[in-house]
Motif scaffolding. Structure first.
Motif, PDB file in Angstrom:
ATOM      1  N   TYR A 149     -80.827  85.968  26.888  1.00  4.91           N
ATOM      2  CA  TYR A 149     -81.069  84.728  27.630  1.00  4.91           C
ATOM      3  C   TYR A 149     -80.846  83.511  26.726  1.00  4.91           C
ATOM      4  O   TYR A 149     -80.227  82.523  27.136  1.00  4.91           O
ATOM      5  N   ASP A 150     -81.325  83.594  25.495  1.00  2.00           N
ATOM      6  CA  ASP A 150     -81.127  82.480  24.562  1.00  2.00           C
ATOM      7  C   ASP A 150     -79.639  82.209  24.343  1.00  2.00           C
ATOM      8  O   ASP A 150     -79.197  81.061  24.311  1.00  2.00           O
ATOM      9  N   HIS A 151     -78.876  83.273  24.206  1.00  2.00           N
ATOM     10  CA  HIS A 151     -77.436  83.098  24.017  1.00  2.00           C
ATOM     11  C   HIS A 151     -76.771  82.550  25.282  1.00  2.00           C
ATOM     12  O   HIS A 151     -75.793  81.805  25.211  1.00  2.00           O
ATOM     13  N   TYR A 152     -77.288  82.944  26.406  1.00  2.00           N
ATOM     14  CA  TYR A 152     -76.812  82.410  27.704  1.00  2.00           C
ATOM     15  C   TYR A 152     -76.957  80.893  27.706  1.00  2.00           C
ATOM     16  O   TYR A 152     -76.001  80.153  27.966  1.00  2.00           O
ATOM     17  N   VAL A 153     -78.131  80.417  27.335  1.00  2.00           N
ATOM     18  CA  VAL A 153     -78.382  78.976  27.291  1.00  2.00           C
ATOM     19  C   VAL A 153     -77.509  78.314  26.223  1.00  2.00           C
ATOM     20  O   VAL A 153     -76.945  77.237  26.434  1.00  2.00           O
ATOM     21  N   GLU A 154     -77.361  78.993  25.096  1.00  2.00           N
ATOM     22  CA  GLU A 154     -76.527  78.438  24.028  1.00  2.00           C
ATOM     23  C   GLU A 154     -75.073  78.294  24.483  1.00  2.00           C
ATOM     24  O   GLU A 154     -74.435  77.264  24.255  1.00  2.00           O
ATOM     25  N   MET A 155     -74.565  79.335  25.143  1.00  2.00           N
ATOM     26  CA  MET A 155     -73.180  79.270  25.631  1.00  2.00           C
ATOM     27  C   MET A 155     -73.024  78.189  26.688  1.00  2.00           C
ATOM     28  O   MET A 155     -72.035  77.469  26.719  1.00  2.00           O
ATOM     29  N   LEU A 156     -74.021  78.094  27.569  1.00  2.00           N
ATOM     30  CA  LEU A 156     -73.987  77.059  28.613  1.00  2.00           C
ATOM     31  C   LEU A 156     -74.045  75.666  27.998  1.00  2.00           C
ATOM     32  O   LEU A 156     -73.549  74.697  28.569  1.00  2.00           O
ATOM     33  N   ASN A 157     -74.736  75.589  26.868  1.00  2.00           N
ATOM     34  CA  ASN A 157     -75.019  74.292  26.240  1.00  2.00           C
ATOM     35  C   ASN A 157     -75.795  73.402  27.217  1.00  2.00           C
ATOM     36  O   ASN A 157     -75.552  72.205  27.334  1.00  2.00           O
ATOM     37  N   GLU A 158     -76.718  74.002  27.907  1.00  2.69           N
ATOM     38  CA  GLU A 158     -77.435  73.323  28.995  1.00  2.69           C
ATOM     39  C   GLU A 158     -78.734  74.085  29.227  1.00  2.69           C
ATOM     40  O   GLU A 158     -78.718  75.319  29.286  1.00  2.69           O
ATOM     41  N   ASP A 159     -79.841  73.381  29.334  1.00  2.00           N
ATOM     42  CA  ASP A 159     -81.091  74.093  29.605  1.00  2.00           C
ATOM     43  C   ASP A 159     -81.297  74.223  31.123  1.00  2.00           C
ATOM     44  O   ASP A 159     -80.559  73.626  31.910  1.00  2.00           O
ATOM     45  N   PRO A 160     -82.283  75.027  31.544  1.00  2.00           N
ATOM     46  CA  PRO A 160     -82.467  75.273  32.976  1.00  2.00           C
ATOM     47  C   PRO A 160     -82.660  73.998  33.795  1.00  2.00           C
ATOM     48  O   PRO A 160     -82.420  73.986  35.003  1.00  2.00           O
ATOM     49  N   ASP A 161     -83.100  72.912  33.163  1.00  4.19           N
ATOM     50  CA  ASP A 161     -83.274  71.666  33.907  1.00  4.19           C
ATOM     51  C   ASP A 161     -81.985  70.859  33.981  1.00  4.19           C
ATOM     52  O   ASP A 161     -81.963  69.759  34.528  1.00  4.19           O
ATOM     53  N   GLY A 162     -80.916  71.409  33.392  1.00  4.31           N
ATOM     54  CA  GLY A 162     -79.633  70.727  33.504  1.00  4.31           C
ATOM     55  C   GLY A 162     -79.356  69.739  32.381  1.00  4.31           C
ATOM     56  O   GLY A 162     -78.395  68.975  32.445  1.00  4.31           O
ATOM     57  N   ASN A 163     -80.199  69.723  31.335  1.00 10.05           N
ATOM     58  CA  ASN A 163     -79.974  68.806  30.216  1.00 10.05           C
ATOM     59  C   ASN A 163     -78.999  69.415  29.222  1.00 10.05           C
ATOM     60  O   ASN A 163     -79.142  70.582  28.836  1.00 10.05           O
ATOM     61  N   ILE A 164     -78.041  68.618  28.798  1.00 10.79           N
ATOM     62  CA  ILE A 164     -77.088  69.095  27.801  1.00 10.79           C
ATOM     63  C   ILE A 164     -77.800  69.202  26.461  1.00 10.79           C
ATOM     64  O   ILE A 164     -78.613  68.357  26.091  1.00 10.79           O
ATOM     65  N   ILE A 165     -77.529  70.278  25.729  1.00 10.66           N
ATOM     66  CA  ILE A 165     -78.230  70.533  24.472  1.00 10.66           C
ATOM     67  C   ILE A 165     -77.530  69.845  23.317  1.00 10.66           C
ATOM     68  O   ILE A 165     -78.136  69.135  22.538  1.00 10.66           O
TER      69      ILE A 165
END
Lengths: 312, 312, 312, 312
Positions: A175-191
């Motif tokens: 899941y962490d890698h999913y968010v890292e690849m997305l470069n976006e958190d569940p609230d839609g903020n760019i990381i």
């Protein structure tokens, strides 16, 4: 089951609403309308809407101008009769809609039932929540020796712990890698503004099958009972059975007469093959019977004897 | 449409009932709930129950915890988008149930739509009413010369009268013989105690195809719109189109936003084939076009030019 | 069953054709391919095409790269297991297509099974044949006193003759008037050039419900077996049962192992409710039982005792 | 696509088989029968069986006794007409069965089409293969800015490489842990006799969504074309579109006339809303048009102008 404050508020808003209607209404089901029934560690089932009640079954069977029901005992007799003789169409006249949160590997079993309407939360469109199913220790069973698709004895303490560790670590890391690849958190903020993010429809492939998904699921009573007869069965996988059990409770509130007939004729009932019926008749006539003389396999024979409460 | 006093009372009883509910409720549809809308000479359509409203489409598309709707303009934009891009599943989350009285030959067209639930009045179990459809003079059309399954000009006065006489006489006589064979009137009274009566499941075969039958018919909004797009179409047979038109009115009351999108994108819209699109582009570019140079048949060409408002 | 010379020739042409294929092929079914099996006085059932065989059930259950079958005894064991435990999807992997000629009032029962594909001969487009079902004298039964939708004793000679006369006269007269209104014979020839003809979609309403229609009907094996279990049942109306019986023969030729399992577990098998199972267990344990002490209705009790071969 | 030697042999065995049949047979499709068409890195589609051909569509539309076809040009005209006017039932008379290997996250999109028969390889019963989908670099796109569920520009070299590394590592590690928890390799050999293995129905939850699954999938031609019109569309996700493209090739071999009509009227065709049709008519009449004056949203307007080949 962890709802956010906003989710709780949205549900509460719906629950305090009250409208006038001329439609059939079921007080016991209204009581729990919209309310999530917790299932597994993060899942739930909740009733979103329904159409019809026990009387609607009778009304449709009679193609009535009015309610079509008479005395409760008559209605109950008719519903028993319909269920017993597999006159299924009147049960199709009631409809229910659920909102369900369920691990993906169970959602995949569920969706095989094709006679329902489904809207699933889209991981092409949105980011999934950080929630995955981790079984409790009492569910960590070994592969059954007898049943190719069942569970046997529980895993021992250390082995169980090791399995739990692997499941947690792998789901979390993925899941962490999913968010890292997305470069976006569940609230839609760019990381990280300095780089792009992988398309959601691709990144999701890194998630594990115990990640939770959710959907709206709408089905008529006949097909729901069929689903429940298969999924509330002892042979069904535990993780879907608990959903079926939760839904059975909602059915009992919704259409208590149909529910009772269902328990009597389906859940508690059995099927006998032609050969098995012959055996039963012979036993009742005092004749001696044996697996060898029957046309049944050893497995069928054993199951029949168990069903009939006979010791071998 | 001739309801008996008892039928009227039963309907009235349902209409005066009023219940509290937490479910989505549509005032405009509640207004006509249970009320028969007359169709043809003895038929009707009436809404018996419904589930969901426009907001339920939005709620399902968003897999919401609460209502899921925002501003009306946003909801309307989303519903338009869904319908335009054939995202059909959110429309399946609304359900409606009708009671319909319809001549058998039209019921046979209707039932071809398999994605609905049906309970038909059983002529194995009960005696059918003495009601058959006799077209009005304005409907007595000749076979179309162009369209193998359509109507052309009206029959002339005398010929029309002869047809009406035949239809009435034959339907009446056959119904009388039906009752005679049954030896039982529609109220279940035996006519002649001295003789037996033919089984109902057999006697019914003597009835004509314009005899009225009735059923409960339940369907989700997506499949209903598909049904209506085919049956409210000018190419549909008049006798089913009038039922589709009556149901369209109920849809407008029920889900006005979805209704509007449906009219905009389906009913009022058209399909262009690859070849037709090419023609339109060429016309817009000022190039000359002709049926001969296109890959289209004469019939397709003629239909396209009509659609585009071009004179040939 | 009266085929025209041309129809016979067309069928013969198909029957003499022979092609090479890599697909699963069933010799016993090929034998009767395209050949009408007569049913009732003018009806028939004939197999037009099929997909799969017994091995295809096994192959799908195993999701095999090759045939997936092992020894016949293993295949048979697996098919029995699948049918017994209602693992229905492998049976859906076989498909069959029939051409059926059937009276309209029976076609209306038939079409309630919605999980099939149907193309019916269109009476909007074409003129129906002059063929109607007239029961044989052995079928002219009275309404059953016990069973609201069944048949009882036969009608007496004179009464029977009167019924036959009415059925024949009414069907014939209505068909003659149908042709008169159409102003067109079944071959499409205009009868009276001086006048118009009523549109076919309207004229057909004058026909009686025993007029024959025909359709192509395609269904998978699982749904076919479900259809047959309901329609080959003694409680089904005779006029549809004879079609089911004819189709059962084709199933026996096509998938003999599945057929045998179907007879063993469905047709010859029974269902026991929870209460009935309790009674059986008590009887086997030598305890005394009675309807009064059971939770069963008199009717259920009587049916159970009959099933178990017990005299009351 | 990596088949084992045994799988190759099993396929070859089926391919060399040859039988006599009276059924409609399609040489071009027989050529590739059973042969896997590679899709993505480890997936495939292969045709296992089929029923019917172009002529079967015509035969069903005409409810023929024989082949029902006339000249090829007539058949082609009829098939075009049927497809254009959405007379869908004759297309349901052809059936095809595929064996498909596909990543789970794509299988989940696929299964939403409910009008097919499916047998999936069971991970409750068996151990899944060590195969997961890793996109090629040309597919590693960023989230689209415009399209909430689409792809935009490609990821840059280093970022792309990082994503690939994560996907490979996570899928591999999770699979390794899956096998470790099972204590069993894919061939069914126990790894460590000293300890138990987690039940297969549980262990599978640790797998990633790009793990390959496989199924038998059977569908009629009408529903297949509907599936393909959605999934071969440019808006569909690339990873399912490549499957649709592979299946389109099989359709072209199987029913070339229907395929051509499908490309002409569906794939290459467009829909115009009532408002869009009005705009086109006005443009053809030389009137000036604008988004502001139309009832269309900016997005709809832009799409319409693109479709019509107009520069803004």
């Amino acid at each position: 089951m962890d709802l956010t404050l906003q989710q709780k508020q949205e549900i509460e808003e719906l629950r305090v609403s009250s409208y006038e209607t001329r439609r059939a209404t079921v007080a016991l089901l209204e009581e729990i309308l919209y309310k999530p029934i917790p299932v597994l560690d993060h899942g739930f089932v909740r009733v979103i809407d329904y159409m019809g009640d026990d009387a609607a079954i009778v009304q449709a069977a009679r193609v009535s101008y009015g309610k079509g029901t008479k005395k409760v005992s008559d209605d109950s007799g008719l519903i028993n009769y319909l269920l017993r003789h597999r006159h299924t169409t009147p049960f199709e006249m009631c409809e229910i809609k659920y909102h369900v949160k369920v691990p993906i590997f169970i959602a995949r079993q569920w969706i095989r039932h094709r006679t329902a309407n489904v809207n699933e939360y889209s991981a092409r469109y949105s980011v999934l929540d950080r929630e995955f199913y981790i079984p409790s220790v009492e569910q960590l069973a070994m592969q059954s020796k007898q049943n190719h698709q069942g569970r046997g004895a529980l895993l021992k303490g250390e082995e169980a712990q090791h399995v739990l560790d692997l499941l947690k670590e792998d789901a979390t890391r993925n899941y962490d890698h999913y968010v890292e690849m997305l470069n976006e958190d569940p609230d839609g903020n760019i990381i990280d503004e300095a780089r792009g993010g992988l398309a959601r429809e691709l990144a999701r492939m890194n998630l594990t099958l115990n990640t939770y998904t959710q959907w709206y699921w709408k089905i008529d009573l006949h097909n729901l009972l069929h689903f429940l007869s298969l999924r509330a069965d002892p042979h069904a996988q535990y993780e879907i059975r608990v959903y079926a059990d939760a839904m059975l409770e909602t059915v009992e509130r919704w259409v208590p007469i149909a529910y009772k007939a269902f328990i009597q004729y389906r859940v508690g009932g059995i099927s006998l093959s032609a050969a098995a019926l012959e055996i039963v008749k012979n036993m009742l006539a005092g004749k001696s019977v044996s697996q060898e003389a029957s046309k049944m396999s050893k497995r069928e024979w054993r199951e029949l004897m168990e069903t009939l409460g006979q010791k071998e």
